[in-house]
Enzyme design. Sequence first.
Site, PDB file in Angstrom:
ATOM      1  CE  LYS A 186       1.150   3.292   0.004  1.00  0.00           C
ATOM      2  NZ  LYS A 186       0.014   2.588  -0.618  1.00  0.00           N
TER       3      LYS A 186
ATOM      4  CB  VAL B  30       1.419   3.894   5.651  1.00  0.00           C
ATOM      5  CG1 VAL B  30       1.257   2.380   5.651  1.00  0.00           C
ATOM      6  CG2 VAL B  30       2.876   4.278   5.414  1.00  0.00           C
TER       7      VAL B  30
ATOM      8  CG  ASP C 284       2.801   3.303  -3.855  1.00  0.00           C
ATOM      9  OD1 ASP C 284       3.205   4.472  -3.708  1.00  0.00           O
ATOM     10  OD2 ASP C 284       1.732   2.882  -3.368  1.00  0.00           O
TER      11      ASP C 284
END
Lengths: 360, 360
Positions: free
Chosen positions: A211, A138, A207
Amino acid sequence: AGLIGNTLLQQLRQQKEYLRQEQHINLNLVALANSKKMRFELDGLDIDQDKDALLATGETSEVTQFIARMKELNLPNSIFVDCTASNIAIGHYEDILNASISIATPNKIANSDSFAQYQKLKQAALIHGVKFLYETNVGAGLPVINTLKDLQNSGDKIHKIEGVLSGTLSYIFNTFDGTTPFSEVVKEAKAKGFTEPDPRDDLNGMDVARKILILAREVGWPLEPDQVQVENILPGPCLLANSVDDFFIALEQSNDVFQQKIQEAQQAGKKLCFIAQLDNGEAKVKLESVDQSHPFYTLRGSDNMIAFTTERYKNQPLVIRGPGAGADVTAAGVFAEVISVRRFLGQSSSKFNLKSPQKP
Amino acid sequence: AGLIGNTLLQQLRQQKEYLRQEQHINLNLVALANSKKMRFELDGLDIDQDKDALLATGETSEVTQFIARMKELNLPNSIFVDCTASNIAIGHYEDILNASISIATPNKIANSDSFAQYQKLKQAALIHGVKFLYETNVGAGLPVINTLKDLQNSGDKIHKIEGVLSGTLSYIFNTFDGTTPFSEVVKEAKAKGFTEPDPRDDLNGMDVARKILILAREVGWPLEPDQVQVENILPGPCLLANSVDDFFIALEQSNDVFQQKIQEAQQAGKKLCFIAQLDNGEAKVKLESVDQSHPFYTLRGSDNMIAFTTERYKNQPLVIRGPGAGADVTAAGVFAEVISVRRFLGQSSSKFNLKSPQKP
């Protein structure tokens, strides 16, 4: 892809002497692999050579072999670094941790699959007294997960996490101000190399969902991937288009949708932001309009930004901001973890295995 | 003063079980002292009791005795935590590190005195393989110094550091918008308990100067305290006033000076900010006006903010923002360091000595 492992190798080369002299830290690269070749050197590979030179004399690469050999060597303070974006090594993580080898990786796959797998890996690391590290999952090099861990270890309670966690989507919505059609902004982002080959792989929010899922689990919520609520911002025809070219044609025809959103936001003195949010037991990814009082209002370029609202950071959140992608900052984040593993294991030298790029 | 040690003790009490179960970390408080009493308990003090109860059966406190006893015990993984704001223990730091005992402290004095002393302490820690930790010297619980260390260890080059490092001055200049006289804003800040008893101890910028000095040294610049250029923002009569009341009278008579500054800033679309800056080998502390494009323009309340511009974070800096003062976030930062020492030393339990508040 492939770039991160290479960059890490360069950083290691550049810093080896500094770390030895200034920090009394000796790092030793005993194994290196890419998708084609792998090489082992018990006394340490000569990292003044570049990756291709190092691997030129290697054997044919095979991940099961690589890991078996690594376990056989049974070196103290060993670290396995997976710099791939593929799932080739993921299935071996538990085995590696069980062999008392730490793992540092920017690869999100292991942590964003089933909660059972995430938990199994955390437990394996804990039981064997080694580390499973993924700060760069992240925000790349930004100190996101470590900050969260420190808050929790000292007993802070996380009330809310909000993040702009995609540099690509940050760029697109920071740039889109209604003067240029949305499709043009996306096209320009693609031309600059900011998007995936198919921009839908960014715009679908998956995506970002991975995270925020990882952050949710760090906070202690046993969420499964399908429990992250992802707002679909693309009209049907954009999703159905069979090629990237067709997608752009469909997106052009959908420009009104986005034009309306930006106008509504601007009329209310707000700006559009693609936000991931953890709040009240729920993980959400959505396009929102934020006003001037919101930290994300000031976002520019392709910056990531993450705001932790906690029991202690209640009136004003703890905010971290900066570029959240790129090979150099990602590799630097992994490098910092390699050093921290060395420290955790408390010895003055450390052997490590670099599972390098799949696509060199 | 006195609050931080107490808060740390509370956090330790609250987290002990969590850390033992979830992280396999056992913390043991073997010694505790304030300015009046001190107590040792080799098997660990019962931290479910509060500080006063713990110290009730203690002996008379004497810092030299405390440290001699701590060294005598010769416990592995020992950590000395100095939660005072005084210099009572500073002269013993080197001795403590030489005895292979780590130190964690929010106390800035040791690091902001002569460079020779700073260097001596760093060297002592390095040679003896222990840690000298002071993350909370800058920004309290915000991850400032660790972020800087990680950047440097991975080979990033620091080009510039800019910070709003005083919550008090942040509050004063975020609040002062010209509608209320400057002296009233300062008075209000004092009434809210945001300033030192004599607000000149904030407004003279010396505390900020100490912080930027520490950051300069972390970056590798061997600066002495008098090499930090501190802009004096107070007119002569304010500095010369013999009491706090007289200071406020003098400040009232100087309101025009500040009124002019804020008007000039506002006419240029800027806001006033009390900034610490490291750039080009120079450390400066000054009142500046920043425009909308500057990250500090968005500061609110008493937030701290620090921006690292580096070789890798070049176009957009890495920015950390949030409350940078307060007993709870400061103690939490120290707590995270206590845990990291435990990890660094690589054992599953840890004894630690808490040198607690001077003014309980």
